[in-house]
Design an enzyme around this catalytic site. Structure first.
Site, PDB file in Angstrom:
ATOM      1  CD  GLU A 291      -2.868   0.968   2.484  1.00 25.30           C
ATOM      2  OE1 GLU A 291      -2.739   0.048   3.322  1.00 25.30           O
ATOM      3  OE2 GLU A 291      -3.837   1.759   2.476  1.00 25.30           O
TER       4      GLU A 291
ATOM      5  CG  ASN B 298      -9.590  -1.700   1.695  1.00 29.67           C
ATOM      6  OD1 ASN B 298      -9.259  -2.866   1.913  1.00 29.67           O
ATOM      7  ND2 ASN B 298      -9.347  -0.727   2.573  1.00 29.67           N
ATOM      8  CD  GLU B 299     -10.218  -2.559   6.459  1.00 29.86           C
ATOM      9  OE1 GLU B 299     -10.214  -1.458   7.025  1.00 29.86           O
ATOM     10  OE2 GLU B 299      -9.531  -3.519   6.842  1.00 29.86           O
TER      11      GLU B 299
ATOM     12  CE1 TYR C 139      -3.420  -6.102   9.102  1.00 29.72           C
ATOM     13  CE2 TYR C 139      -5.712  -5.464   8.889  1.00 29.72           C
ATOM     14  CZ  TYR C 139      -4.429  -5.509   8.379  1.00 29.72           C
ATOM     15  OH  TYR C 139      -4.151  -4.984   7.140  1.00 29.72           O
TER      16      TYR C 139
ATOM     17  CD  GLU D 205      -6.045  -4.700   4.264  1.00 30.34           C
ATOM     18  OE1 GLU D 205      -5.985  -4.350   5.462  1.00 30.34           O
ATOM     19  OE2 GLU D 205      -6.465  -3.968   3.343  1.00 30.34           O
TER      20      GLU D 205
ATOM     21  CD  GLN E 134       0.290  -2.483   3.869  1.00 27.46           C
ATOM     22  OE1 GLN E 134       1.048  -1.847   3.164  1.00 27.46           O
ATOM     23  NE2 GLN E 134      -0.879  -1.999   4.279  1.00 27.46           N
TER      24      GLN E 134
HETATM   25  O1  AHR Z   1      -2.954  -2.630   6.283  1.00 29.88           O
HETATM   26  C1  AHR Z   1      -3.231  -1.403   6.875  1.00 29.88           C
HETATM   27  C2  AHR Z   1      -4.707  -1.020   6.773  1.00 29.88           C
HETATM   28  O2  AHR Z   1      -5.472  -1.916   7.494  1.00 29.88           O
HETATM   29  C3  AHR Z   1      -5.327  -1.045   5.402  1.00 29.88           C
HETATM   30  O3  AHR Z   1      -5.089   0.105   4.674  1.00 29.88           O
HETATM   31  C4  AHR Z   1      -6.782  -1.174   5.717  1.00 29.88           C
HETATM   32  O4  AHR Z   1      -7.503  -1.815   4.701  1.00 29.88           O
HETATM   33  C5  AHR Z   1      -6.805  -1.931   7.027  1.00 29.88           C
HETATM   34  O5  AHR Z   1      -7.620  -1.324   7.949  1.00 29.88           O
END
Ligand code: AHR
Length: 511
Positions: A49, A196-197, A263, A320, A369
């Protein structure tokens, strides 16, 4: 899939506590004559990103940089990524995607507008890395492209024109503009994300509203015959299944899969996530317990897909995932730079083993990432570069790309205590594209080794030969001063005497 997949029996065999007990006794029975789903190579995808030093410095240094480069792309990074066979890269975001306007990133670089990256650190975005640079980069490393479109602040016309610019083989004005900018042949796009999101940074929408937007945008994404990328709808995250439910029930065409994000925060608290280094064993366990939750979250979402899409046409894309720690003191918090330790390596292997188990629907994932951001493969400091423990796990597991999973049953104890516990050992078994049988094992316990008894049906083998990644300390890591503290070593064991050290990852051929 039932009957063919892994059965995790946590029968309390050799269970250990935080204080440690005895080696875990693990038994694995492999049905080598049977086949499960193919493990799509795109499970090993990466995410890059416009964030911090992920792209600028991490990938792109410009042609005039003193850092050795090929047309602006740093040579050390390109070589390192080629070595782990990166199959796919997602770009330009993330949250950045929903404020990215593709026209800012084409044409002569010195004439591109400078914008402000309002999501990530408020820094100037020069747009030096745009559409052409992205495709040049993925072609340099031999990967496919996953482009994420702007649904949040863009328009249908803007997204449709970007698609035409990238893929048209006609003499249209847009295709000719691409040619004028140096690219005769259309670019190949493997996946295209529509937002995205969208539940968060992508527009704070409800899934019901997103569904109609998706249907509208997807309608106008035209490509030459046979060139349409897989279209990805932006889905939910963590324990949520509503997005998967609403999207799969209401989008009946032009959708190949639904994305999902998860995450791993050691504390599960976004205000104080936990440290990348210097943590204690309770944080080691909490991290693994959190990461392991994805197994149940996937089961819940895939059950929704099985109900709404019984023919299995829709894939589930974890586009992600990875660890997310508190920012390092003294660094720009908006850059999400973090160190990466043996704990991240174990998290990676645990996730791979889970993705393999759900490989029928989980056909693509992107770790967040690739460079200098969150759970990175590579860290750079200007001209210096180091490979992280996570990078090494990607290298060890590359034999699983496009491998055919092989059913097995594992019996293992738990690591942890009543409140928080995880299987002590997790595994993958698959037949590689080279015809060899591979076993991956990860021991989640930082104190106790595991003795692994293997029962092989349908194949004769007496040895496991491959690589092991482990270290003395839970937070062992590579630094610019000491870049090789954690790296794979040769592993060879008789199957009659197979032992897995504490906190280790092994990938080996059974022969
Ligand atoms: O990976 C960092 C961020 O996490 C991304 O931009 C977003 O999609 C997510 O909240």
């Amino acid at each position: 899939m039932k009957g063919l997949t892994t059965a995790l029996l946590v029968a309390g065999l050799g269970a250990s506590t935080l204080l440690g007990a005895a080696p875990h006794q693990v038994s694995i029975e492999i049905q080598a004559q049977q086949s499960g789903p193919v493990i799509n190579k795109d499970i090993y995808g990466q995410f890059a990103e416009h964030l911090g030093r992920g792209i600028y410095e991490g990938i792109w240094v410009g042609e005039d940089s003193p850092i050795p480069n090929t047309q602006g792309f740093r040579n050390d990074v390109v070589a390192a990524l080629k070595a782990i066979q990166v199959p796919l890269v997602r770009w330009p975001g993330g949250c950045f995607a929903d404020e990215y306007h593709w026209r800012d990133g084409i044409g002569p670089r010195d004439q591109r507008p400078v914008k402000v990256n309002t999501h990530w650190g408020g820094v100037e975005e020069t747009n030096a890395f745009g559409t052409h640079e992205f495709f040049q980069f993925v072609e340099l490393i031999g990967a496919d492209a996953y482009v994420n479109g702007n649904l949040g602040s863009g328009t249908v016309q803007e997204m449709a024109e970007w698609m035409e610019y990238m893929t048209s083989d006609k003499n249209s004005t847009l295709a000719n503009e691409r040619r004028k900018n140096g690219r005769e042949e259309p670019f190949e796009i493997a996946y295209f994300g529509i937002g995205n999101e969208s539940w968060g940074c992508g527009g704070h929408m409800r899934p019901q509203y997103y569904v109609d937007l998706y249907r509208q945008y997807a309608t106008f994404l035209k490509t030459p015959p046979g060139k349409r990328p897989k279209l990805v709808a932006s889905g939910g995250h963590t324990e949520d299944t509503e997005w998967t439910e609403v999207l799969s029930a209401n989008i009946h065409r032009d959708m190949d899969g639904i994305s999902y994000h998860f995450y791993t925060l050691p504390t599960s608290d976004w205000q104080k996530k936990g440290e990348a280094l210097g943590f204690d064993e309770s944080m080691w366990l909490a991290t693994l317990e959190r990461t392991y939750r994805i197994d149940q979250y996937l089961r819940d979402n895939l059950a929704v897909l099985d109900k709404n899409d019984p023919d299995g046409k829709l894939a589930f894309y974890v586009d992600e995932w990875g660890t997310w720690y508190d920012p390092e003191p003294g660094r720009e918090p908006g850059f999400l730079y973090q160190q990466n330790s043996l704990r991240d390596a174990v998290v990676t292997a645990v996730n791979f083993n889970i993705f393999h188990e759900h490989a029928k629907r989980v056909q693509m994932t992107n770790i967040a990432q690739m460079i200098n951001v969150l759970q990175a493969m590579i860290l750079t400091d200007k001209e210096k570069m180091i490979l992280t423990p996570t990078y090494h796990v990607y290298g060890m597991y590359k034999v699983f790309q496009d491998a055919t999973s092989v059913p097995f049953k594992i019996e293992t104890g738990q690591y942890g205590n009543g409140d928080k516990s995880v299987p002590a050992v997790t595994a993958s078994v698959a037949k590689g594209t080279d015809g060899k049988l591979y076993l991956a094992l990860v021991n989640l316990d930082p104190n106790e080794s595991a003795t692994v008894g293997l029962k092989l049906n349908g194949i004769k083998a007496s040895q496991a030969v491959g690589q092991i990644l482990t270290a003395d300390k839970m937070d062992a890591h590579n630094s610019f001063a000491q870049p090789e503290v954690v790296k794979p070593k040769a592993f060879s064991a008789k199957l009659s005497n197979l032992s897995l050290p504490a906190k280790s990852v092994v990938v080996a051929e059974l022969k």
